[in-house]
Design an enzyme around this catalytic site. Structure first.
Site, mmCIF file in Angstrom:
data_model
loop_
_atom_site.group_PDB
_atom_site.id
_atom_site.type_symbol
_atom_site.label_atom_id
_atom_site.label_comp_id
_atom_site.label_asym_id
_atom_site.label_seq_id
_atom_site.Cartn_x
_atom_site.Cartn_y
_atom_site.Cartn_z
ATOM 1 C CD GLU A 1 43.849 -77.338 8.862
ATOM 2 O OE1 GLU A 1 43.958 -76.413 8.002
ATOM 3 O OE2 GLU A 1 44.034 -76.641 9.954
ATOM 4 C CE LYS B 1 46.535 -74.777 12.175
ATOM 5 N NZ LYS B 1 45.240 -74.349 11.152
ATOM 6 C CB CYS C 1 47.031 -75.273 7.508
ATOM 7 S SG CYS C 1 46.170 -74.239 6.329
HETATM 8 O O1 LIG Z 1 47.960 -68.682 6.837
HETATM 9 C C1 LIG Z 1 47.203 -68.757 5.948
HETATM 10 O O2 LIG Z 1 47.085 -67.869 5.256
HETATM 11 C C2 LIG Z 1 46.118 -69.837 5.987
HETATM 12 C C3 LIG Z 1 45.966 -70.523 7.124
HETATM 13 C C4 LIG Z 1 44.986 -71.518 7.348
HETATM 14 O O3 LIG Z 1 43.940 -71.381 6.634
HETATM 15 C C5 LIG Z 1 44.977 -72.486 8.502
HETATM 16 O O4 LIG Z 1 45.893 -72.278 9.181
HETATM 17 O O5 LIG Z 1 43.671 -72.881 8.467
#
Ligand SMILES: O=C(O)CCC(=O)C(=O)O
Length: 260
Positions: A43, A112, A146
């Site tokens: 990402e 996203k 993520c």
């Molecule tokens: O959900 C999480 O604990 C991490 C999510 C995260 O770091 C993100 O979406 O960038």
């Protein structure tokens, strides 16, 4: 059909696209010696989480990244799941995954959908509206970014479209490593599909990231898993295993959607 996967578990220079393009090119060249069918990046690999400065570093329409993946795909004859980049659009800056096939053609994108408040994404980024479905070599896949893995209903929506593998790109912090592993394995088991998850390594001024990129089979078996540092994780997946798992325990036939 079998695919050889290479996950580039990069360390990412904070707010320094030039340095990150060089690092990604070097890792892609290294990965190519193993002739992967699909290369996956993490990402926000061009900027990292330097959200406050994205106005200056975000890629207008993701044009620079598109040219990069078009050329890399042609050079290495490999499909690319291009992690995600900060993409300046009319709606704001989106966190966008780009997919290019091995002929260098644009094969899809996903911005996203679920913004992660704990890391201030909602203050700097615009949420996407794409479905994130795409096909490579006639097989259906989905892209997720993520925090998306905490939304099983979103992932299930993809599985109901006959997706055979989920490609997840992330900057997942180390303190929730056990959530990362458990959620990825659960998403593979409950959807009876492959999960290919590419996380970043290293640290930025606010977080240390977990690495531990993972390739997981439709029975929840961990086929490959990275350590914490920068590395390239290789694995082979055989999509025939998806049909096998789905016919042995037919959860898609046994669902009772009329009741929930
Ligand atoms: O959900 C999480 O604990 C991490 C999510 C995260 O770091 C993100 O979406 O960038």
């Amino acid at each position: 059909m079998k695919f050889k996967i290479a996950c580039l578990q990069m360390d990412i220079a904070f707010g320094n696209p030039e340095k990150n393009y060089h690092a990604a090119s070097r890792m892609i060249d290294m990965a190519s010696s193993q002739k992967p069918d699909i290369v996956v990046l993490p990402e926000l690999w061009t900027t990292g989480y330097d959200l406050a400065n994205l106005d200056g570093t975000a890629d207008e329409g993701a044009q620079e990244a598109k040219v990069f993946f078009h050329e890399a795909a042609l050079k290495h004859q490999t499909h690319f799941i291009g992690g995600s980049v900060a993409n300046k659009t009319e709606a704001g800056i989106e966190n966008t995954m780009l997919i290019f096939d091995k002929e260098g053609e644009f094969a899809g994108k996903y911005s996203k959908l679920h913004l992660f408040r704990l890391m201030d994404e909602h203050l700097y980024l615009a949420a996407g509206k794409d479905k994130g479905l795409f096909s490579l070599d006639g097989h259906k896949f989905a892209g997720l970014i993520c925090y998306d893995i905490r939304f099983p209903e979103w992932v299930r929506a993809h599985a109901l479209q006959d997706v055979e593998a989920l490609f997840i790109v992330a900057e997942w912090p180390i303190q929730r490593l056990e959530h990362w592993r458990a959620l990825l394995i659960a998403r593979a088991i409950e959807n009876q599909c492959f999960v290919i998850a590419c996380n970043r390594a290293g640290a930025d001024p606010n977080n240390t990231f977990a690495g531990h990129s993972m390739v997981i089979g439709p029975w929840g078996d961990v086929i490959a898993e990275g350590g914490e540092g920068e590395e390239i994780l290789f694995a082979e997946i055989d999509l025939d295993q998806v049909k096998e798992a789905r016919s042995k325990i037919p959860i898609f036939t046994d669902r009772r959607p009329e009741l929930y």
